[in-house]
Motif scaffolding. Structure first.
Motif, PDB file in Angstrom:
ATOM      1  N   CYS A  82      20.363  58.339  84.635  1.00 24.11           N
ATOM      2  CA  CYS A  82      20.123  58.425  83.201  1.00 24.11           C
ATOM      3  C   CYS A  82      19.819  57.081  82.561  1.00 24.11           C
ATOM      4  CB  CYS A  82      21.274  59.127  82.504  1.00 24.11           C
ATOM      5  SG  CYS A  82      22.756  58.167  82.457  1.00 24.11           S
ATOM      6  N   CYS A 120      21.687  53.896  77.312  1.00 24.94           N
ATOM      7  CA  CYS A 120      21.125  55.083  77.952  1.00 24.94           C
ATOM      8  C   CYS A 120      21.384  56.292  77.064  1.00 24.94           C
ATOM      9  CB  CYS A 120      21.697  55.285  79.347  1.00 24.94           C
ATOM     10  SG  CYS A 120      23.368  55.957  79.365  1.00 24.94           S
ATOM     11  N   MET A 122      23.013  58.887  77.282  1.00 25.03           N
ATOM     12  CA  MET A 122      24.371  59.399  77.163  1.00 25.03           C
ATOM     13  C   MET A 122      25.363  58.338  76.701  1.00 25.03           C
ATOM     14  SD  MET A 122      24.677  61.810  80.408  1.00 25.03           S
ATOM     15  CE  MET A 122      23.291  61.139  81.252  1.00 25.03           C
ATOM     16  N   GLY A 123      24.872  57.146  76.529  1.00 26.04           N
ATOM     17  CA  GLY A 123      25.734  56.087  76.005  1.00 26.04           C
ATOM     18  C   GLY A 123      26.676  55.469  77.018  1.00 26.04           C
ATOM     19  N   MET A 124      26.466  55.706  78.314  1.00 25.90           N
ATOM     20  CA  MET A 124      27.422  55.114  79.260  1.00 25.90           C
ATOM     21  C   MET A 124      26.940  53.780  79.838  1.00 25.90           C
ATOM     22  SD  MET A 124      27.262  57.672  82.453  1.00 25.90           S
ATOM     23  CE  MET A 124      25.771  58.446  82.947  1.00 25.90           C
ATOM     24  N   TYR A 125      25.646  53.549  79.832  1.00 27.74           N
ATOM     25  CA  TYR A 125      25.137  52.237  80.260  1.00 27.74           C
ATOM     26  C   TYR A 125      24.544  51.530  79.053  1.00 27.74           C
ATOM     27  CZ  TYR A 125      25.040  54.298  84.962  1.00 27.74           C
ATOM     28  OH  TYR A 125      25.354  54.909  86.137  1.00 27.74           O
TER      29      TYR A 125
HETATM   30 CU    CU Z   1      23.705  57.556  80.763  1.00 25.70          CU
END
Ligand code: CU
Length: 132
Positions: A82, A120, A122-125
């Motif tokens: 992602c 990213c 989804m906000g995780m990277y």
């Molecule tokens: Cu992500």
């Protein structure tokens, strides 16, 4: 008896944790120098900052100069995670990048002290570009 089970559970967790650490460490270690300047160059008065997207973003922190027209180049190379789904909110950019290629994003002229963040879908990277 219960103690033995507990110990084997702990050992398994440590082993799994170690494997995960090793696997997740790989994309970052291919970038090695995590900090600045190597990924920034100025050509014909335009500042280019290059970020690699694959299993996260590398380098995670870049430093650019303010007062110069700046373009962000995001490189993908077999990127199917992602991190290919990129958002740069400050310039209204949101796109799913080609799995392999280069995306050039116009950042305009930044002022010193600004921080540009890419994230990213989804906000995780995420990655930061600090303007000095
Ligand atoms: Cu992500």
């Amino acid at each position: 008896m219960q103690k033995n089970i507990l110990i084997s559970v702990i050992i398994s967790l440590v082993l799994i944790g170690g494997m995960l650490y090793f696997v997740s460490d790989r994309p970052a270690s291919s970038g090695d120098e995590v900090v600045d300047s190597q990924n920034v160059e100025i050509r014909d008065g335009v500042q280019y900052v290059t970020i690699t997207a694959k299993g996260g973003y590398s380098p995670s922190v870049s430093q650019i100069k303010g007062g110069l027209p700046t373009k962000l180049v995001v490189k993908t190379d077999g990127t199917y995670d992602c991190s290919a789904s990129l958002v740069v909110r400050s310039v209204g950019f949101q796109k799913i990048l080609q799995p392999t290629g280069e995306e050039v994003i116009d950042l305009g002229i930044s002022k010193s002290g600004e921080k540009i963040q890419g994230v990213c879908g989804m906000g995780m990277y995420n990655f930061q570009i600090e303007v000095s």
